[in-house]
Write a protein that holds these residues in place. Structure first.
Motif, short mmCIF file in Angstrom:
data_model
loop_
_atom_site.label_atom_id
_atom_site.label_comp_id
_atom_site.label_asym_id
_atom_site.label_seq_id
_atom_site.Cartn_x
_atom_site.Cartn_y
_atom_site.Cartn_z
N VAL A 322 35.23 14.28 3.27
CA VAL A 322 34.40 13.96 4.43
C VAL A 322 33.85 15.25 5.02
CG1 VAL A 322 34.39 12.91 6.73
CG2 VAL A 322 35.80 11.91 4.91
N PRO A 323 32.53 15.37 5.16
CA PRO A 323 31.95 16.59 5.75
C PRO A 323 32.55 16.89 7.12
CG PRO A 323 30.23 15.22 4.79
CD PRO A 323 31.49 14.40 4.75
N ASP A 324 32.67 18.16 7.43
CA ASP A 324 33.32 18.57 8.67
C ASP A 324 32.58 18.12 9.92
OD1 ASP A 324 35.31 19.80 7.21
OD2 ASP A 324 34.41 21.79 7.29
N ASP A 325 31.27 17.86 9.79
CA ASP A 325 30.50 17.47 10.96
C ASP A 325 30.19 15.97 11.01
OD1 ASP A 325 28.78 17.43 8.80
OD2 ASP A 325 27.13 18.44 9.82
N LEU A 326 30.79 15.19 10.10
CA LEU A 326 30.51 13.76 10.07
C LEU A 326 31.40 13.01 11.06
CD1 LEU A 326 28.87 11.51 8.56
CD2 LEU A 326 30.90 11.20 7.12
N VAL A 327 30.78 12.16 11.87
CA VAL A 327 31.51 11.31 12.81
C VAL A 327 31.75 9.95 12.17
CG1 VAL A 327 31.39 10.16 15.06
CG2 VAL A 327 30.54 12.50 14.81
N LEU A 328 32.97 9.45 12.26
CA LEU A 328 33.31 8.14 11.71
C LEU A 328 33.22 7.08 12.81
CD1 LEU A 328 36.35 8.94 9.36
CD2 LEU A 328 33.88 9.16 8.94
N VAL A 329 32.60 5.96 12.46
CA VAL A 329 32.40 4.86 13.40
C VAL A 329 33.02 3.60 12.79
CG1 VAL A 329 30.72 3.68 14.88
CG2 VAL A 329 30.24 5.99 14.05
N PRO A 330 34.36 3.52 12.77
CA PRO A 330 35.01 2.38 12.12
C PRO A 330 34.93 1.11 12.96
CG PRO A 330 36.64 3.78 13.17
CD PRO A 330 35.32 4.49 13.32
N GLY A 331 34.75 -0.01 12.26
CA GLY A 331 34.85 -1.30 12.94
C GLY A 331 36.31 -1.62 13.20
N VAL A 332 36.65 -1.87 14.44
CA VAL A 332 38.05 -2.15 14.79
C VAL A 332 38.21 -3.54 15.39
CG1 VAL A 332 38.74 0.26 15.00
CG2 VAL A 332 37.73 -0.90 16.98
N VAL A 333 37.10 -4.26 15.58
CA VAL A 333 37.12 -5.69 15.83
C VAL A 333 36.09 -6.31 14.88
CG1 VAL A 333 37.87 -5.52 18.24
CG2 VAL A 333 35.43 -5.61 17.72
N SER A 334 36.34 -7.53 14.44
CA SER A 334 35.56 -8.07 13.33
C SER A 334 34.78 -9.33 13.69
CB SER A 334 36.49 -8.39 12.15
OG SER A 334 35.73 -8.84 11.05
N HIS A 335 33.61 -9.43 13.07
CA HIS A 335 32.76 -10.62 13.14
C HIS A 335 33.30 -11.74 12.25
CE1 HIS A 335 31.82 -8.50 9.50
NE2 HIS A 335 31.31 -9.62 9.01
N ALA A 336 34.25 -11.43 11.38
CA ALA A 336 34.65 -12.34 10.31
C ALA A 336 35.76 -13.31 10.71
CB ALA A 336 35.07 -11.55 9.08
N THR A 337 36.24 -13.23 11.94
CA THR A 337 37.30 -14.13 12.38
C THR A 337 37.09 -14.51 13.83
OG1 THR A 337 39.69 -14.35 12.75
CG2 THR A 337 38.77 -12.14 12.94
N ASN A 338 37.51 -15.73 14.18
CA ASN A 338 37.46 -16.17 15.57
C ASN A 338 38.67 -15.67 16.37
OD1 ASN A 338 35.03 -17.53 15.41
ND2 ASN A 338 35.96 -19.51 14.98
N VAL A 339 39.65 -15.10 15.70
CA VAL A 339 40.81 -14.56 16.40
C VAL A 339 40.41 -13.28 17.11
CG1 VAL A 339 43.16 -13.67 16.14
CG2 VAL A 339 42.37 -15.57 14.70
N VAL A 340 40.73 -13.18 18.40
CA VAL A 340 40.41 -11.98 19.17
C VAL A 340 41.51 -10.96 18.97
CG1 VAL A 340 39.99 -11.04 21.48
CG2 VAL A 340 39.12 -13.33 20.87
N GLU A 341 41.15 -9.81 18.47
CA GLU A 341 42.10 -8.76 18.15
C GLU A 341 42.83 -8.28 19.41
OE1 GLU A 341 38.84 -8.73 15.07
OE2 GLU A 341 38.97 -8.95 17.26
N HIS A 342 44.14 -8.08 19.28
CA HIS A 342 44.93 -7.57 20.41
C HIS A 342 44.54 -6.11 20.66
CE1 HIS A 342 48.35 -6.37 22.85
NE2 HIS A 342 48.64 -7.67 22.99
N PRO A 343 44.43 -5.68 21.92
CA PRO A 343 44.07 -4.29 22.20
C PRO A 343 44.99 -3.27 21.53
CG PRO A 343 43.90 -5.60 24.19
CD PRO A 343 44.52 -6.49 23.15
N GLU A 344 46.27 -3.60 21.36
CA GLU A 344 47.18 -2.66 20.71
C GLU A 344 46.83 -2.51 19.24
OE1 GLU A 344 49.85 0.08 19.71
OE2 GLU A 344 49.47 -0.56 21.78
N LEU A 345 46.44 -3.59 18.58
CA LEU A 345 45.98 -3.50 17.19
C LEU A 345 44.72 -2.65 17.12
CD1 LEU A 345 46.00 -4.27 14.19
CD2 LEU A 345 44.76 -6.36 14.81
N VAL A 346 43.80 -2.86 18.06
CA VAL A 346 42.58 -2.05 18.11
C VAL A 346 42.95 -0.58 18.24
CG1 VAL A 346 40.53 -1.53 19.48
CG2 VAL A 346 41.17 -3.91 19.05
N ALA A 347 43.89 -0.26 19.12
CA ALA A 347 44.30 1.14 19.31
C ALA A 347 44.88 1.71 18.02
CB ALA A 347 45.32 1.22 20.44
#
Length: 397
Positions: A322-347
């Motif tokens: 991974v380049p040293d100046d690249l910022v990662l923007v990971p998806g931590v909540v998903s469009h693929a489920t109706n279940v609302v992710e717990h904030p602790e899981l997101v963290a």
């Protein structure tokens, strides 16, 4: 306390009034260009102001316009991120055959060709599921074909998008707009250019104008390119990884051509496996395409990391160059489920990537767009959980 930035992948739920207004628009003589009006423009401006404020309220720090300038005339629409581009490119027209009804095409080793959208390998494995349980909704306009030389005609439309968003931004606040990448745009049927490569780079030249307009306004342009990963499912039979990497590298080269000279820190690439709610058993592994994707000259990469088909692949980023100046923007909540992710899981999901590149190079996001894919109430609940999870992770950083 360290602050962890948050954003979205673009699409957010449209209001019923905005959906109805787009549904009531008429078409130009070409049959697919939506006629605009001052009333729709004013309604869109108010809706963008509201959605930006609502993003702030749930803890989103890098706000977007919700893709409200990209017409969606139905509550469920998986294609508005793409179909908007038909409104902004000359050289397209409606034909009897398009990307959704063209006949299936078979590939050969060393000669990859995309098959029809309905001929995808995941669809072949689960025909009953796709026939009965995978809702795709309806698009705002028909899919055209490239029948003449491509050129950009979206100057007024992108200027409107820019004006609507920048009018809502506070001093020092960073906003972003989405725009389709050349690789994804060029998947419309080509009846004019001599080769797929020529067609691809023609789209790169067209879209460069949109990208520059957005970055010249000081906004981040998010290049939506699900095709980089999603194309793998649209090749029959399954190609070798070497062939697929070569096929994908050409699309990265076209992307780099289109963004040449733009401020790197204002260019974000969005990578996903397609937002439809199917099994996705034929998705390519991120490890097989990441070396190629990392050749993109962008400042940040948005990708699915909360999707249950791909969450396990977070470790691949730790092993990648991974380049040293690249910022990662990971998806931590998903469009693929109706279940609302717990904030602790997101963290916890945020912390995985913070351990790889550092907390200052992680922006927590959604896997893909939420608008038109899940119920609006669920979308906003997920964004609230995203904001809460980012605060939890920041408190532990």
């Amino acid at each position: 306390m360290t602050e962890i930035q948050t954003t979205t992948a673009g699409s957010l739920p449209r209001t019923p009034a905005l959906i109805a207004a787009n549904g009531a628009r008429t078409f130009a003589d070409d049959g697919f260009t939506l006629e605009s009006s001052a009333e729709v423009g004013e309604l869109t401006a108010r809706a963008v102001a509201d959605v930006v404020e609502r993003q702030r309220d749930v803890g989103i720090t890098q706000v977007g316009d919700g893709e409200f300038g990209k017409a969606m005339s139905n509550a469920v629409d998986y294609g508005a991120w793409w179909s908007y581009s038909f409104q902004r490119a000359a050289g397209l027209s409606l034909t009897d055959v398009n990307a959704f009804n063209e006949p299936a095409v078979h590939s050969e080793p060393g000669r990859i060709r995309l098959t029809s959208f309905l001929g995808r390998r995941d669809r072949q494995l689960f025909p009953a599921v796709y026939a009965e349980a995978v809702e795709v909704g309806a698009g705002a306009t028909a899919f055209p074909t490239t029948t003449g030389p491509l050129s950009y005609r979206g100057h007024d439309a992108v200027a409107s998008d820019i004006a609507h968003l920048t009018a809502t931004l506070r001093p020092g606040e960073q906003g972003f707009l989405t725009a389709i990448a050349p690789g994804s745009a060029s998947r419309v049927r080509n009846d004019f250019y001599a080769s797929d490569e020529e067609h691809l780079f023609a789209w790169a030249d067209v879209l460069r104008e949109e990208y520059r307009a957005i970055t010249d306004a000081g906004l981040i342009v998010q290049l939506d390119d699900p095709s980089l990963a999603e194309n793998f499912d649209q090749i029959d039979p399954e190609p070798s990884i070497a062939d697929y990497q070569a096929f994908t590298r050409l699309r990265i080269e076209a992307l780099n051509h289109a963004i040449a000279g733009l401020p790197k820190e204002l260019v974000r690439l969005h990578l996903c496996w397609g937002s439809w709610h199917g099994p996705h058993t034929t998705d390519v592994a991120i490890a097989d395409i990441l070396p190629v994707v990392l050749e993109a000259n962008v400042g940040s990469i948005s990708f699915e990391a909360g999707n249950v088909r791909h969450e396990h692949e977070s470790g691949v980023w730790a092993e990648a160059s991974v380049p040293d100046d690249l910022v990662l923007v990971p998806g931590v909540v998903s469009h693929a489920t109706n279940v609302v992710e717990h904030p602790e899981l997101v963290a916890q999901r945020i912390e995985r990537f913070a351990r790889i590149v550092g907390v200052d190079r992680v922006i927590a996001s959604t896997d893909c767009g939420l608008g038109g894919r899940i119920h609006p109430d669920l979308a906003w609940a997920k964004l609230a959980s995203l904001g809460q999870g980012a605060r939890i992770a920041a408190g532990r950083a």
